[in-house]
Scaffold this active site. Structure first.
Site, PDB file in Angstrom:
ATOM      1  N   LYS A   5       0.839  -1.202   0.000  1.00  0.00           N
ATOM      2  CA  LYS A   5       0.000   0.000   0.000  1.00  0.00           C
ATOM      3  C   LYS A   5       0.877   1.255   0.000  1.00  0.00           C
ATOM      4  O   LYS A   5       2.085   1.194   0.258  1.00  0.00           O
ATOM      5  CB  LYS A   5      -0.908  -0.003   1.228  1.00  0.00           C
ATOM      6  CG  LYS A   5      -0.165   0.057   2.555  1.00  0.00           C
ATOM      7  CD  LYS A   5      -1.113   0.004   3.734  1.00  0.00           C
ATOM      8  CE  LYS A   5      -0.340   0.085   5.052  1.00  0.00           C
ATOM      9  NZ  LYS A   5      -1.241   0.104   6.219  1.00  0.00           N
ATOM     10  N   ARG A  99     -10.531   0.473  14.630  1.00  0.00           N
ATOM     11  CA  ARG A  99     -10.579   1.085  13.308  1.00  0.00           C
ATOM     12  C   ARG A  99     -11.586   0.303  12.468  1.00  0.00           C
ATOM     13  O   ARG A  99     -12.741   0.158  12.845  1.00  0.00           O
ATOM     14  CB  ARG A  99      -9.184   1.091  12.664  1.00  0.00           C
ATOM     15  CG  ARG A  99      -8.141   1.893  13.419  1.00  0.00           C
ATOM     16  CD  ARG A  99      -6.877   2.139  12.618  1.00  0.00           C
ATOM     17  NE  ARG A  99      -6.420   0.974  11.847  1.00  0.00           N
ATOM     18  CZ  ARG A  99      -5.249   0.890  11.231  1.00  0.00           C
ATOM     19  NH1 ARG A  99      -4.393   1.906  11.299  1.00  0.00           N
ATOM     20  NH2 ARG A  99      -4.902  -0.197  10.568  1.00  0.00           N
ATOM     21  N   HIS A 127      -6.437  -6.951  12.849  1.00  0.00           N
ATOM     22  CA  HIS A 127      -5.175  -6.221  12.926  1.00  0.00           C
ATOM     23  C   HIS A 127      -4.883  -5.874  14.387  1.00  0.00           C
ATOM     24  O   HIS A 127      -5.787  -5.492  15.131  1.00  0.00           O
ATOM     25  CB  HIS A 127      -5.262  -4.938  12.091  1.00  0.00           C
ATOM     26  CG  HIS A 127      -3.931  -4.315  11.788  1.00  0.00           C
ATOM     27  ND1 HIS A 127      -2.935  -4.973  11.112  1.00  0.00           N
ATOM     28  CD2 HIS A 127      -3.432  -3.083  12.066  1.00  0.00           C
ATOM     29  CE1 HIS A 127      -1.891  -4.176  10.975  1.00  0.00           C
ATOM     30  NE2 HIS A 127      -2.155  -3.024  11.558  1.00  0.00           N
ATOM     31  N   ARG A 183       1.107 -10.913   7.345  1.00  0.00           N
ATOM     32  CA  ARG A 183       1.150  -9.716   6.504  1.00  0.00           C
ATOM     33  C   ARG A 183       2.401  -8.907   6.858  1.00  0.00           C
ATOM     34  O   ARG A 183       2.448  -8.227   7.885  1.00  0.00           O
ATOM     35  CB  ARG A 183      -0.113  -8.867   6.719  1.00  0.00           C
ATOM     36  CG  ARG A 183      -1.413  -9.618   6.436  1.00  0.00           C
ATOM     37  CD  ARG A 183      -2.627  -8.677   6.525  1.00  0.00           C
ATOM     38  NE  ARG A 183      -2.704  -7.978   7.792  1.00  0.00           N
ATOM     39  CZ  ARG A 183      -3.316  -8.444   8.882  1.00  0.00           C
ATOM     40  NH1 ARG A 183      -3.904  -9.633   8.870  1.00  0.00           N
ATOM     41  NH2 ARG A 183      -3.347  -7.731   9.994  1.00  0.00           N
ATOM     42  N   TYR A 227      17.288  30.045   6.987  1.00  0.00           N
ATOM     43  CA  TYR A 227      16.281  30.935   7.555  1.00  0.00           C
ATOM     44  C   TYR A 227      16.374  31.026   9.077  1.00  0.00           C
ATOM     45  O   TYR A 227      16.498  30.017   9.769  1.00  0.00           O
ATOM     46  CB  TYR A 227      14.879  30.452   7.191  1.00  0.00           C
ATOM     47  CG  TYR A 227      14.512  30.596   5.739  1.00  0.00           C
ATOM     48  CD1 TYR A 227      14.659  31.810   5.063  1.00  0.00           C
ATOM     49  CD2 TYR A 227      13.987  29.517   5.029  1.00  0.00           C
ATOM     50  CE1 TYR A 227      14.306  31.936   3.733  1.00  0.00           C
ATOM     51  CE2 TYR A 227      13.624  29.638   3.697  1.00  0.00           C
ATOM     52  CZ  TYR A 227      13.786  30.852   3.053  1.00  0.00           C
ATOM     53  OH  TYR A 227      13.435  30.981   1.735  1.00  0.00           O
ATOM     54  N   CYS A 274      14.699  23.673   4.378  1.00  0.00           N
ATOM     55  CA  CYS A 274      13.812  24.507   3.564  1.00  0.00           C
ATOM     56  C   CYS A 274      12.968  23.650   2.613  1.00  0.00           C
ATOM     57  O   CYS A 274      13.087  22.430   2.594  1.00  0.00           O
ATOM     58  CB  CYS A 274      14.629  25.519   2.767  1.00  0.00           C
ATOM     59  SG  CYS A 274      15.772  26.478   3.780  1.00  0.00           S
ATOM     60  N   ASP A 276      13.128  23.360  -0.640  1.00  0.00           N
ATOM     61  CA  ASP A 276      13.861  22.750  -1.739  1.00  0.00           C
ATOM     62  C   ASP A 276      15.265  22.316  -1.378  1.00  0.00           C
ATOM     63  O   ASP A 276      15.946  21.720  -2.217  1.00  0.00           O
ATOM     64  CB  ASP A 276      14.000  23.746  -2.911  1.00  0.00           C
ATOM     65  CG  ASP A 276      12.714  24.474  -3.199  1.00  0.00           C
ATOM     66  OD1 ASP A 276      11.747  23.792  -3.590  1.00  0.00           O
ATOM     67  OD2 ASP A 276      12.671  25.703  -3.032  1.00  0.00           O
TER      68      ASP A 276
END
Length: 340
Positions: A5, A99, A127, A183, A227, A274, A276
């Site tokens: 997943k 859940r 689960h 699993r 920064y 930052c 990027d």
């Protein structure tokens, strides 16, 4: 079952799914039906289970493509049966996680609905909430409740098919919960469910995050970095600019806490991470633009791992690897072309 997943936990679902099949995983697990159908479109033909659907899901498509779906309530079972006359159904019982899955009287209702419909069931599952804490009393309680749920299904004349409860943590520490299928989620990718969890299963992370230095500069003592000047150099040093940031899913919260790997040494990530880019302090190490820096990898040479970055970010390794994206390019194989 190899759980693939969320784009195979951020590792790239197509190549990972193929590798898992080649390595002997009989089953694949995909949370959503869209994920499962995408696997089929990519050519996967083996046993495949999905389990997380909202009302209106295309169960007819699941049947056409031989995707097994999960009914977590009598209402959901009715929706599945209305969509197709040839469903492949597994049943999920909520044994205490709170859940998805049929809880309490909902399970009895689901069992009755399945028995009346006469639809074949290929599996029943649940689960665990606290398997990464092997001594937690919830583990015994949930396993006992699961056994009771299976017995209730059998008493109604329904063959439960494959019984499965164990996630990665229970696979590694709780043999009594293995039943007919396990699993493997995060462990598939070489990462422990919890770094503090005691286990003797050797795990090696399979994903490395690397970049080339975009800039290298020598700066004096007292130089502010990034920064807010959250880091100021204590001495003359070399700074390297790494062109990856929170736009790629690298957590800004790791600012001032994380390290990277360069020239066979750990080097600190300094200054605010930052969108990027980020900066590493290379000290007096020789460095040039284009040199490779590893943010995290398998850890076998001493480099940081995804677990280290998770600790630095105040989160878990699951979030570190599944959150990667943006401008990162995934390359699969034993070596990464263009990197060393």
């Amino acid at each position: 079952m190899a759980v693939v997943k969320a784009n195979a936990y951020g590792h790239g679902v197509g190549p990972i799914a193929r590798a898992a099949r080649e390595a002997g995983a009989v089953w694949l697990g995909a949370a959503t039906l869209d994920e499962a159908l995408a696997l089929r479109a990519a050519g996967d033909e083996g046993p495949l289970l999905s389990w997380l659907t909202a009302p209106g899901a295309d169960f007819a498509a699941a049947a056409r493509h031989d995707v097994e779906v999960t009914a977590s309530s009598a209402e959901q079972l009715a929706e599945i049966l209305a969509a197709t006359q040839v469903p492949r159904i597994q049943l999920k019982v909520d044994t205490g996680l709170g859940r998805n899955g049929a809880f309490g009287d909902q399970w009895t209702e689901l069992v009755g609905a399945v028995a009346r419909a006469g639809v074949p069931v290929t599996g029943v599952w649940s689960h665990l909430a606290c398997a990464d804490e092997p001594g937690h009393p919830a583990n015994d309680a949930q396993e006992a409740r699961f056994r009771e749920a299976v017995a209730e299904l059998e008493a109604a004349g329904v063959d439960p098919g494959l019984r499965h409860l164990a996630n990665s943590a229970a696979l590694m520490t709780r043999p009594s919960a293995h039943f007919d299928l396990v699993r493997a989620g995060i462990a598939t990718y070489g990462l422990p469910p919890d770094p503090a969890m005691p286990h003797d299963v050797p795990l090696t992370p399979v994903l490395s995050l690397k970049a080339r230095l975009a800039a290298v500069k020598r700066v004096p003592a007292g130089q502010g970095v990034s920064y807010g000047y959250r880091h100021v150099t204590e001495r003359e040093t070399t700074l390297g600019l790494v062109p990856i940031g929170y736009g790629e899913g690298v957590h800004r919260a790791a600012t001032g806490r994380a390290s990277a790997w360069f020239a066979g040494q750990r080097v600190p990530v300094v200054g605010t991470i930052c969108m990027d880019q980020m900066v590493v302090d290379l000290g007096d190490l020789p460095a040039e633009r284009g040199d490779v820096v590893t943010l995290f990898g398998p850890g076998t040479s001493g480099e940081p791992t995804a677990v280290d970055w998770a600790v630095a970010s105040g989160t878990i390794a699951y979030e570190v690897v599944t959150g990667l994206g943006g401008r990162i390019q995934l390359v699969h194989g034993t070596t990464t072309e263009g990197f060393s």
